[in-house]
Enzyme design. Structure first.
Site, PDB file in Angstrom:
ATOM      1  N   GLY A   9       0.736  -1.091   0.073  1.00 51.96           N
ATOM      2  CA  GLY A   9      -0.159  -0.100   0.137  1.00 51.96           C
ATOM      3  C   GLY A   9       0.915   1.212   0.080  1.00 51.96           C
ATOM      4  N   GLY A  10       1.835   1.014  -0.440  1.00 51.86           N
ATOM      5  CA  GLY A  10       2.847   2.345  -0.693  1.00 51.86           C
ATOM      6  C   GLY A  10       2.865   3.212  -1.795  1.00 51.86           C
ATOM      7  N   SER A  11       1.799   3.094  -2.496  1.00 50.36           N
ATOM      8  CA  SER A  11       1.537   4.096  -3.540  1.00 50.36           C
ATOM      9  C   SER A  11       0.653   5.469  -3.315  1.00 50.36           C
ATOM     10  CB  SER A  11       0.785   3.606  -4.695  1.00 50.36           C
ATOM     11  OG  SER A  11       1.567   2.511  -5.291  1.00 50.36           O
ATOM     12  N   ASP A  49      -2.560  -8.011  -6.470  1.00 47.71           N
ATOM     13  CA  ASP A  49      -3.902  -8.072  -5.664  1.00 47.71           C
ATOM     14  C   ASP A  49      -3.818  -8.681  -4.259  1.00 47.71           C
ATOM     15  OD1 ASP A  49      -6.680  -8.598  -5.126  1.00 47.71           O
ATOM     16  OD2 ASP A  49      -6.976  -9.479  -6.803  1.00 47.71           O
ATOM     17  N   SER A 128      -4.808   0.399  13.362  1.00 48.76           N
ATOM     18  CA  SER A 128      -5.817   1.762  13.576  1.00 48.76           C
ATOM     19  C   SER A 128      -6.146   2.002  15.157  1.00 48.76           C
ATOM     20  CB  SER A 128      -7.012   1.862  12.783  1.00 48.76           C
ATOM     21  OG  SER A 128      -7.923   2.649  12.892  1.00 48.76           O
ATOM     22  N   TYR A 141     -14.171  -2.971   9.733  1.00 51.41           N
ATOM     23  CA  TYR A 141     -12.826  -2.452   9.746  1.00 51.41           C
ATOM     24  C   TYR A 141     -12.155  -2.341  11.092  1.00 51.41           C
ATOM     25  CZ  TYR A 141      -9.560   1.620   9.318  1.00 51.41           C
ATOM     26  OH  TYR A 141      -8.291   2.048   9.339  1.00 51.41           O
ATOM     27  N   ALA A 142     -13.020  -1.999  12.141  1.00 51.42           N
ATOM     28  CA  ALA A 142     -12.334  -2.032  13.553  1.00 51.42           C
ATOM     29  C   ALA A 142     -11.985  -3.539  13.758  1.00 51.42           C
ATOM     30  CB  ALA A 142     -13.163  -1.688  14.553  1.00 51.42           C
ATOM     31  N   ALA A 143     -12.755  -4.589  13.489  1.00 49.06           N
ATOM     32  CA  ALA A 143     -12.474  -5.900  13.701  1.00 49.06           C
ATOM     33  C   ALA A 143     -11.253  -6.309  12.799  1.00 49.06           C
ATOM     34  CB  ALA A 143     -13.489  -6.893  13.151  1.00 49.06           C
ATOM     35  N   LYS A 145      -8.685  -4.499  11.941  1.00 50.55           N
ATOM     36  CA  LYS A 145      -7.447  -4.004  12.715  1.00 50.55           C
ATOM     37  C   LYS A 145      -7.281  -4.304  14.039  1.00 50.55           C
ATOM     38  CE  LYS A 145      -6.397  -1.058   9.358  1.00 50.55           C
ATOM     39  NZ  LYS A 145      -5.184  -1.239   8.485  1.00 50.55           N
TER      40      LYS A 145
END
Length: 235
Positions: A9-11, A49, A128, A141-143, A145
C-alpha cells in the site's frame, strides 16, 4: 548496508509517506500495491492483488528476489468502509478482512522464513485507533484492525527468539484519500477537538514512528501497538 524494505500500500497516503521516509534514510524500497506510485519514489514496484493470497505470495517473493533479501516489512495496505452493523453484508465483511487482516498474515508468512534464517528483521503493521477505541459505524474495519494487532503480538511472541521484531502502529484521524467520501468539514473540526494537540495527524507522523520501530533505536520494542493519535487514545 542500506535497509531492504517492502511496503504494501505504498503508492499513496500514509504508505507513500512511509516509503519517502525510508528512502530519505538511504533504504531500498519495494512498493507492493495495485497501482504504481504517482511519483517515481520507489526503488522497485510490484503490482499485486492483496485480496488474492497466491498473488500476494508471488509479489512478496518477487520483491525479496529483486532487493536481494528483506530487512523490513511494513504492512500499510488497507481499505475502509463506513457501515452500521446491521448493514454490513457478508461480502463487505470478507472484502475488508481479506485486505486488512488476511493479507497481513500472508505477507508476514512470506517474509518470515527469510528473516528467521537471517536471524534479523523488523515487521511493522499499520493498524488503527479503531482497533482499541471500538468501531461504531465501522465494525468490520475495527475488527480487521484488531486482528492486525493480534497477529502482531503472535508474530512477536513466536519470532522474537530469532531476532525478529513485530510491532503495530495505530494511527488516529489522518487525512488521506481513504475515507474522503465519508467526511465533512464539520467532521474534521470535531475530530481535531478530540486531540489535546488540537489537530489531526498527517502521514509523516505515522511514517516517523514506523521508521523508528524498524530502526536499531526501536530494536528492544516488540509486540507493541503504538498509538499515533495526538492523545485521542492513551492506552
Amino acid at each position: 548496508m542500506s535497509q531492504r524494505v517492502i511496503v504494501t500500500g505504498g503508492s499513496g497516503g500514509i504508505g507513500a509517506a512511509i516509503v519517502r521516509r525510508f528512502l530519505d534514510d538511504g533504504a531500498r524500497v519495494a512498493v507492493l500495491d495495485r497501482r504504481a506510485p504517482a511519483e517515481s519514489t520507489a526503488s522497485v514496484f510490484v503490482a499485486v492483488d492483496l485480496s488474492d493470497p497466491l498473488d500476494t505470495r508471488r509479489a512478496v517473493g518477487e520483491a525479496v528476489e529483486t532487493l536481494g533479501g528483506v530487512d523490513v516489512l511494513v504492512n500499510c495496505a488497507g481499505i475502509f468502509q463506513h457501515a452500521a452493523l446491521l448493514d454490513i453484508s457478508v461480502d463487505d465483511w470478507d472484502r475488508v478482512l481479506d485486505i486488512n487482516a488476511r493479507a497481513t498474515l500472508v505477507t508476514m508468512q512470506a517474509v518470515a522464513p527469510v528473516m528467521l534464517e537471517a536471524r534479523a528483521g523488523a515487521i511493522v503493521n499499520i493498524a488503527s485507533m479503531a482497533a482499541k477505541h471500538g468501531g461504531g459505524g465501522e465494525g468490520h474495519y475495527a475488527a480487521s484492525k484488531a486482528a492486525v494487532v493480534a497477529l502482531t503480538r503472535a508474530g512477536a511472541q513466536e519470532w522474537g527468539c530469532h531476532g525478529v521484531t513485530v510491532n503495530a502502529v495505530c494511527p488516529g484521524y489522518v487525512l488521506t484519500e481513504m475515507g474522503a467520501d465519508t467526511r465533512s468539514e464539520a467532521d474534521v473540526a470535531a475530530w481535531s477537538a478530540k486531540s489535546p494537540l488540537g489537530r489531526l495527524g498527517i502521514p509523516e507522523d505515522v511514517a516517523g514512528v514506523t521508521h523508528f520501530l524498524a530502526s536499531s533505536a526501536g530494536g528492544y520494542l516488540t509486540g507493541q501497538a503504538i498509538n499515533v493519535t495526538g492523545g485521542m487514545i492513551m492506552h
